[in-house]
Design a protein around this motif. Structure first.
Motif, PDB file in Angstrom:
ATOM      1  N   TYR A 554      92.672 -13.833 -10.860  1.00  0.00           N
ATOM      2  CA  TYR A 554      93.669 -14.000  -9.795  1.00  0.00           C
ATOM      3  C   TYR A 554      93.200 -15.020  -8.759  1.00  0.00           C
ATOM      4  CZ  TYR A 554      96.862 -12.641  -6.000  1.00  0.00           C
ATOM      5  OH  TYR A 554      97.798 -12.646  -4.994  1.00  0.00           O
ATOM      6  N   LEU A 555      91.933 -14.904  -8.341  1.00  0.00           N
ATOM      7  CA  LEU A 555      91.398 -15.849  -7.367  1.00  0.00           C
ATOM      8  C   LEU A 555      91.324 -17.254  -7.958  1.00  0.00           C
ATOM      9  CD1 LEU A 555      90.000 -16.758  -4.791  1.00  0.00           C
ATOM     10  CD2 LEU A 555      87.868 -15.792  -5.659  1.00  0.00           C
ATOM     11  N   LEU A 556      90.891 -17.358  -9.219  1.00  0.00           N
ATOM     12  CA  LEU A 556      90.791 -18.668  -9.857  1.00  0.00           C
ATOM     13  C   LEU A 556      92.158 -19.348  -9.917  1.00  0.00           C
ATOM     14  CD1 LEU A 556      88.571 -20.431 -11.159  1.00  0.00           C
ATOM     15  CD2 LEU A 556      89.283 -19.504 -13.370  1.00  0.00           C
ATOM     16  N   GLN A 557      93.180 -18.562 -10.235  1.00  0.00           N
ATOM     17  CA  GLN A 557      94.539 -19.106 -10.281  1.00  0.00           C
ATOM     18  C   GLN A 557      94.969 -19.628  -8.910  1.00  0.00           C
ATOM     19  OE1 GLN A 557      97.483 -16.174 -11.316  1.00  0.00           O
ATOM     20  NE2 GLN A 557      99.055 -17.670 -11.788  1.00  0.00           N
ATOM     21  N   GLU A 558      94.641 -18.871  -7.863  1.00  0.00           N
ATOM     22  CA  GLU A 558      94.990 -19.296  -6.506  1.00  0.00           C
ATOM     23  C   GLU A 558      94.256 -20.573  -6.125  1.00  0.00           C
ATOM     24  OE1 GLU A 558      96.848 -19.293  -2.841  1.00  0.00           O
ATOM     25  OE2 GLU A 558      97.276 -18.098  -4.615  1.00  0.00           O
ATOM     26  N   LEU A 559      92.972 -20.687  -6.516  1.00  0.00           N
ATOM     27  CA  LEU A 559      92.203 -21.890  -6.220  1.00  0.00           C
ATOM     28  C   LEU A 559      92.748 -23.100  -6.971  1.00  0.00           C
ATOM     29  CD1 LEU A 559      88.611 -20.337  -6.268  1.00  0.00           C
ATOM     30  CD2 LEU A 559      89.834 -21.191  -4.259  1.00  0.00           C
ATOM     31  N   PHE A 560      93.162 -22.884  -8.224  1.00  0.00           N
ATOM     32  CA  PHE A 560      93.784 -23.977  -8.978  1.00  0.00           C
ATOM     33  C   PHE A 560      95.058 -24.444  -8.283  1.00  0.00           C
ATOM     34  CE2 PHE A 560      91.440 -22.830 -13.007  1.00  0.00           C
ATOM     35  CZ  PHE A 560      90.912 -24.106 -13.204  1.00  0.00           C
ATOM     36  N   ARG A 561      95.855 -23.479  -7.838  1.00  0.00           N
ATOM     37  CA  ARG A 561      97.121 -23.817  -7.185  1.00  0.00           C
ATOM     38  C   ARG A 561      96.908 -24.663  -5.937  1.00  0.00           C
ATOM     39  NH1 ARG A 561     100.531 -22.140  -3.379  1.00  0.00           N
ATOM     40  NH2 ARG A 561      99.135 -20.516  -2.599  1.00  0.00           N
ATOM     41  N   LYS A 562      95.809 -24.429  -5.251  1.00  0.00           N
ATOM     42  CA  LYS A 562      95.495 -25.170  -4.031  1.00  0.00           C
ATOM     43  C   LYS A 562      94.745 -26.478  -4.312  1.00  0.00           C
ATOM     44  CE  LYS A 562      95.471 -21.394  -0.740  1.00  0.00           C
ATOM     45  NZ  LYS A 562      96.443 -22.080   0.136  1.00  0.00           N
ATOM     46  N   GLY A 563      94.476 -26.756  -5.591  1.00  0.00           N
ATOM     47  CA  GLY A 563      93.727 -27.960  -5.921  1.00  0.00           C
ATOM     48  C   GLY A 563      92.280 -27.878  -5.500  1.00  0.00           C
ATOM     49  N   ALA A 564      91.730 -26.654  -5.438  1.00  0.00           N
ATOM     50  CA  ALA A 564      90.364 -26.465  -4.948  1.00  0.00           C
ATOM     51  C   ALA A 564      89.337 -26.417  -6.072  1.00  0.00           C
ATOM     52  CB  ALA A 564      90.279 -25.175  -4.125  1.00  0.00           C
ATOM     53  N   TYR A 575      83.765 -25.316 -14.325  1.00  0.00           N
ATOM     54  CA  TYR A 575      84.530 -25.752 -13.169  1.00  0.00           C
ATOM     55  C   TYR A 575      83.654 -25.803 -11.915  1.00  0.00           C
ATOM     56  CZ  TYR A 575      88.279 -24.469 -16.363  1.00  0.00           C
ATOM     57  OH  TYR A 575      89.081 -24.368 -17.462  1.00  0.00           O
ATOM     58  N   TYR A 576      84.088 -26.666 -10.973  1.00  0.00           N
ATOM     59  CA  TYR A 576      83.398 -26.729  -9.683  1.00  0.00           C
ATOM     60  C   TYR A 576      84.416 -26.641  -8.558  1.00  0.00           C
ATOM     61  CZ  TYR A 576      84.755 -31.692  -9.251  1.00  0.00           C
ATOM     62  OH  TYR A 576      85.454 -32.866  -9.144  1.00  0.00           O
ATOM     63  N   LEU A 577      83.942 -26.206  -7.406  1.00  0.00           N
ATOM     64  CA  LEU A 577      84.784 -25.955  -6.239  1.00  0.00           C
ATOM     65  C   LEU A 577      84.746 -27.149  -5.292  1.00  0.00           C
ATOM     66  CD1 LEU A 577      86.404 -23.585  -4.753  1.00  0.00           C
ATOM     67  CD2 LEU A 577      84.283 -23.213  -3.471  1.00  0.00           C
TER      68      LEU A 577
END
Length: 601
Positions: A554-564, A575-577
């Motif tokens: 869930y968190l990973l999906q949210e980070l993807f959505r934000k382009g993070a 992956y990297y942040l």
């Protein structure tokens, strides 16, 4: 077959040709002889270590090492393992540890003692736990990890249980190394409740049939010998229990006083921060341990900034290198008597050697409370007793942390009984009597989970348990009888494949994401993005594990959505942040209301 498939690795395999146990014993004894004895806690550690050496001369079997937190379990159990393996000509010592953070710490300590010669490097102490990738830093390490080919192996409970019960071929390559070995379980109270019956039967098999010796280590022994039915309980022999004398145990208990505030109103995050600050003014150092990452963040950010006071945050939103940096800063502040506050999740309770004057613990299971108490006046050297405060937090949401929530309920029940009759518990709410009563209630309430019940969406697709699939497989057998009008004609009726596909020690392991912490974190991401040779990638990924944060789907999906979050190379699966989403104080930070929710637990 491995030598045939990869002949270039043949010379890397040790095949049990390890240094003699007597050599390793001499190295440990030299280290133990260098320790000073300055306090009653030092005397307790010495006593436990000596008892471990004496007990190692006994026959193989199941032993229990029950020591107060800070009692030196790691080196004492290693001493037992070395002498016992030498006495009975056993093959190896396997440490099974619940958390990777403790493995890193313990492996470093044991390696410094055991691998004193250059030719020993990487050949005596072997670490094996989860990673961003199954590959490792060197071909040597990868070869030895394949089947735990080393005299001292440190691994996780996840890896141990998967070697016995997981599907596929990778994990079971190590199963035979459990034979004729000393297997030491650290912090055994952390055993997942759904694995209790599987674990107990496996341990009985290893001890009774495989000439192995097992040692269960903890300050708070769970009642694994009282599990029902008795055929799934561990044996209990009081002659194989190692614990301190009553005088030393009493001295250890005198280190702290417990202040139970759980019968008062639950505190808000702001009120908890105020309590932390008030205690700092009178004590000089305060550790506040809470159950969720959100609670840690909220209390930490409500602490005032004041010149001369150092304050720190710890949670798994921070990568391991970041957490270690913070722990080192805390130890320095404590040593130099600089006023210091740490607000942490429960990760600080297991194996982290810090010594605060005051510990404030948001209520959880009594076993966790006792572990937190081990960070308070840890060495018994403070001029005054340490203080342990038990509190409830009104805004701490435990709905997704079922084990902690159930442990909290049981702890409240025991606390109520303690207030009614403290003499029944020898006036010690974190003593052996109270902890035994806690586990009695906790195991009774969770007994329906101990066979590892399967969810409806499991590969089996029905109400069943993994224990049953690997035992009589009664549901399948009865279904066969109903359809064929006779019993199955084969001897082995177990559903091995279904059980293997369904078995998970941890339901949601998440995805590791590399964070750009400090200069080396930034550099690692750049090198991984440009690495063309697979061997270089794997070498970098071994180091990058220490710069990664585990994210739920869930968190990973949210980070993807934000382009993070970005992939280091297309199709590589690592992956990297974005560095803007990582904070020097709290790690992966809450940039939005949506992230606030997914970062709660």
């Amino acid at each position: 077959s491995a030598d045939f498939g990869e002949p270039e690795k043949r010379q890397l395999r040790q095949r049990g040709k390890y240094p003699a146990w007597s050599v390793l014993i001499a190295r440990l004894e030299a280290k133990l002889a260098s320790f000073e004895h300055r306090s009653p806690m030092d005397e307790l550690r010495r006593e436990i270590s000596e008892k471990c050496r004496e007990m190692a001369r006994q026959e193989r079997g199941l032993y229990r090492l029950t020591v107060p937190t800070g009692g030196g379990k790691t080196l004492a159990s290693l001493r037992f393992g070395l002498y016992h393996a030498c006495k009975h000509s056993m093959d190896r010592i396997i440490y099974v540890i619940p958390y990777t953070s403790i493995i890193d710490q313990n492996a470093h300590e044991i390696r410094r003692i055991m691998e004193v010669d250059e030719q020993d490097q990487g050949r005596i102490v072997l670490e094996h736990h989860s990673n961003l990738t199954p590959e490792r830093e060197t071909i040597l390490h990868k070869t030895l990890v394949e089947n735990w080919d080393a005299p001292i192996v440190l691994t996780t409970m996840v890896q141990f249980l998967e070697a016995l019960f997981a599907g596929g071929t990778r994990s079971c390559r190590r199963m035979h190394q459990l034979v004729n070995s000393v297997i030491i379980f650290d912090e055994i109270q952390s055993l997942p409740v759904q694995c209790v019956h599987l674990f107990n039967v496996a341990i009985r098999f290893l001890v009774s049939n495989c000439k192995s010796t097992v040692m269960l280590c903890t300050a708070t022994q769970p009642l694994l010998h009282q599990v029902l039915p008795q055929t799934r309980a561990l044996p209990y022999d009081p002659q194989k229990v190692i614990s301190p004398s009553s005088s030393h145990a009493f001295q250890a208990q005198k280190r702290i006083t417990v202040h139970d505030l759980t019968n008062l109103d639950a505190l808000s995050f702001a009120e908890a921060a105020q309590l932390v600050w008030e205690q700092l003014e009178t004590s000089g150092s305060v550790l506040c341990v809470v159950n969720t990452k959100k609670a840690a963040y909220e209390i930490f950010t409500r602490l005032p900034d004041e010149l001369g006071v150092e304050k720190y945050h710890l949670s798994t939103n921070m990568c391991p290198v970041h957490r270690l940096d913070v722990i080192m800063k805390i130890r320095r502040a404590l040593k130099e008597k600089i006023p210091v506050i740490c607000v942490s999740t429960q990760l600080i309770e297991a194996g982290v050697d810090v010594d605060f004057s005051v510990v404030i613990r948001s209520l959880a299971g009594l076993d966790s409370v006792a572990q937190a108490a081990g960070r308070c006046n840890r060495h018994g050297l403070r001029p005054h007793k340490g203080k342990l405060f038990l509190i409830r937090l009104k805004e701490e949401n435990l709905d997704q942390l079922v084990e902690i929530k159930e442990g909290q309920k049981v702890a409240l029940r025991v606390l109520e009984e303690f207030r009614a009759n403290p003499e029944r518990f020898k006036n010690n709410i974190i003593g052996s009597q109270a902890l035994e009563k806690f586990f009695e209630y906790f195991f009774f309430q969770r007994r329906h989970l101990m066979e590892y019940p399967l969810a409806q969406n499991s590969p089996v697709g029905r109400n069943d348990t993994i224990f049953n699939l690997l035992a009589g497989n009664k549901i399948s057998v009865e279904e066969y009888k109903n359809r064929q009008m006779k019993a199955p004609p084969f001897v082995l009726r177990q559903a091995f494949e279904s059980a293997g596909r369904s078995f998970r020690v941890i339901d949601n392991v998440g995805q590791g994401v590399i964070v750009q912490y400090r200069e080396r974190g930034v550099q690692l991401v750049r090198e991984l993005c440009g690495a063309a040779v697979p061997e270089i990638r794997y070498s970098l990924l071994r180091e990058a594990q220490r710069y990664s944060v585990n994210c739920s789907p869930y968190l990973l999906q949210e980070l993807f959505r934000k382009g993070a979050v970005h992939e280091v190379q297309e199709g590589f699966g690592v992956y990297y942040l974005d560095e803007r989403f990582y904070d020097e104080d709290c790690g992966l930070h809450r940039e939005s209301a949506a992230l606030m929710e997914v970062l709660t637990f």
